[in-house]
Design a protein around this motif. Structure first.
Motif, short mmCIF file in Angstrom:
data_model
loop_
_atom_site.label_atom_id
_atom_site.label_comp_id
_atom_site.label_asym_id
_atom_site.label_seq_id
_atom_site.Cartn_x
_atom_site.Cartn_y
_atom_site.Cartn_z
N LYS A 292 64.62 12.38 82.19
CA LYS A 292 63.14 12.07 81.80
C LYS A 292 62.64 10.75 82.53
O LYS A 292 61.47 10.68 83.00
N HIS A 293 63.53 9.83 82.36
CA HIS A 293 63.32 8.31 82.60
C HIS A 293 63.58 7.99 83.98
O HIS A 293 63.52 6.81 84.51
N ASP B 125 65.19 6.79 73.71
CA ASP B 125 64.23 7.07 74.47
C ASP B 125 63.18 6.02 74.72
O ASP B 125 62.67 5.46 75.77
N ARG B 126 63.11 5.02 73.64
CA ARG B 126 62.19 3.91 73.79
C ARG B 126 62.95 2.80 74.78
O ARG B 126 62.35 1.98 75.28
N LEU C 118 67.33 12.49 78.26
CA LEU C 118 66.63 11.21 78.43
C LEU C 118 66.87 10.58 79.71
O LEU C 118 65.81 9.66 80.03
N LEU D 298 68.69 8.87 69.37
CA LEU D 298 68.01 9.64 70.43
C LEU D 298 66.49 8.83 70.57
O LEU D 298 66.13 8.61 71.52
N GLN D 299 66.00 8.75 69.47
CA GLN D 299 64.60 8.15 69.50
C GLN D 299 64.66 6.80 70.01
O GLN D 299 63.89 6.23 70.78
#
Length: 436
Positions: A352-353, A429-430, A349, A425-426
């Protein structure tokens, strides 16, 4: 968006008569305000504003069985009905001492105490009495409690931010109010540097009573020892007549039932244990070889404490350790696999970011940090992390229903499961998207 009105109101109320508004200074660093808990069960905690969180703070480490564990609670209640503490001896002391000597590889005997700080104080006294020497080698980034004789400046959220001087010549106290002479016997070294360690021990062996070290530098990056480093530490201290103390207040019963020294196959002279041992009830101990511990047997070293080995704490420790030992300690593999999954997910993550960072994980503990580095294997590199960004991340995570320490250290309990990992993990991500 979480509600914090009642929490903030209670913090203001607390500041009227509770110094600092919190019972431990470290807790004041939480944003948007020091959280007030209402109740907790398993892996989740509910605050006074009605917000619920998946908890990876876990009371700063002790709650290895999670919150309000039924078996632990029953053991504590049963003990309390027979008396909280006697100031006398009871079977719980014998049973716990027997159990600790069975599961800790270094332990011939143990001495029970109330906190990690107290255990370290006793271990240092035993070392000095045994060797007749005064100096103690400790390392940058390690934490051994807050007593005057060992508490040096410790750059971390909520603690002093001073430079302690890597050559050991200028050692900065951890807080105002420490005795000016309290750290005169301390030699402060960089950790994971075998050359400096050997040169120092050989040069000052005649004065050094003990080397005290965390087996894993948990508080400062969850940095593991380099290959052969702890073995060298053990070899040199044995050769030079120096006591080796491994401070396992964090790692004890968390990295394995036999602690980090059991996991790594290192046998120190003394080990300090606490936190996870009581599952949330205050208890600590020093365990070690018979030669050192006999100094308590013959009263050469006084070991004092009104509540040492009280009925409630020994019952809690026995229940916790027996729970962890079930099915040959299978819960350790479960916790480790869940944290491998979570740590790997966080790394992905971050990519990803487009946020540079490192997650150092060993067993059921890891340290997450925002840093422009491929790896973090020493304290100097660790200090280059973006602590302000992580503190902001922790605040956002709170808003996403995840409770974590503002300094980056995460714990897991035996009752966390895959559902909690997936939800976490969700939320990460946020949170990372919001952080950007």
């Amino acid at each position: 968006m979480i509600k914090t009105d009642i929490t903030k109101s209670k913090f203001e109320q607390a500041k009227a008569h509770l110094a600092g508004g919190v019972a431990s200074s470290l807790r004041a660093s939480m944003k948007p305000a020091p959280l007030y808990a209402e109740s907790a069960k398993g892996a989740r905690l509910r605050d006074v504003d009605g917000n619920e969180y998946i908890d990876y703070l876990l009371a700063y480490g002790p709650l290895i069985l999670g919150h309000a564990h039924d078996g632990l609670t029953e053991s504590i209640v049963k003990a309390m009905r027979q008396g909280y503490t006697y100031g006398l001896q009871h079977d719980g002391e014998i049973e716990l001492a027997d159990l600790l000597t069975e599961i800790l590889p270094c332990a011939d005997k143990v001495a029970l105490s109330g906190s990690g700080t107290e255990a370290v104080m006793l271990a240092l006294r035993l070392s000095r009495a045994h060797t007749g020497k005064r100096k103690v080698v400790r390392f940058h980034g390690h934490y051994h409690g807050w007593s005057d004789s060992i508490f040096t400046s410790f750059p971390s959220a909520g603690l002093a931010q001073n430079d302690a001087g890597s050559d050991g010549a200028s050692i900065v106290p951890g807080t105002a109010g420490q005795s000016e002479n309290s750290l005169e016997d301390i030699i402060l070294l960089p950790w994971n540097d075998p050359k400096v360690l050997e040169e120092t021990l050989r040069a000052h062996a005649a004065d050094i009573a003990a080397v005290i070290s965390e087996p894993v530098m948990c508080n400062s990056g969850c940095i593991q020892p380099k290959e052969g480093y702890l073995e060298l530490m053990r070899q040199l201290t044995t050769e030079l007549g120096i006591v080796l103390i491994l401070d396992e207040v964090i790692t004890g019963f968390r990295l394995s039932l036999g602690g980090a020294h059991g996991r790594f196959g290192i046998k120190p002279d003394l080990v300090t244990i606490g936190k996870a041992m009581g599952g949330g009830i205050a208890i600590s101990a020093v365990a070690g070889n018979a030669e050192l511990m006999k100094l308590i047997d013959d009263s050469t070293v006084s070991h004092l404490g009104t509540l040492n080995g009280n009925c409630v704490s020994t019952a809690a420790a026995l229940a916790t350790l027996r729970e962890l030992a079930k099915d040959n300690g299978s819960v350790y593999e479960k916790m480790e696999q869940l944290f491998i999954t979570l740590a790997s997910g966080i790394r992905e993550l971050m990519k990803k970011h487009n946020l540079p960072g490192v997650v150092n994980q060993i067993g059921p503990v890891f340290h997450m940090m925002f840093i422009d580095a491929e790896e973090v294997t020493d304290f100097e590199t660790f200090n280059k992390k973006d602590g302000a960004k992580y503190a902001k991340f922790a605040e956002i995570m709170l808003d996403e229903g995840i409770l974590i320490r503002p300094n980056g250290l995460w714990y897991i309990s035996t009752v966390h499961g895959q559902d909690e990992i997936d939800q976490t993990l969700q939320a990460i991500d946020r949170s990372l998207a919001r952080l950007n």
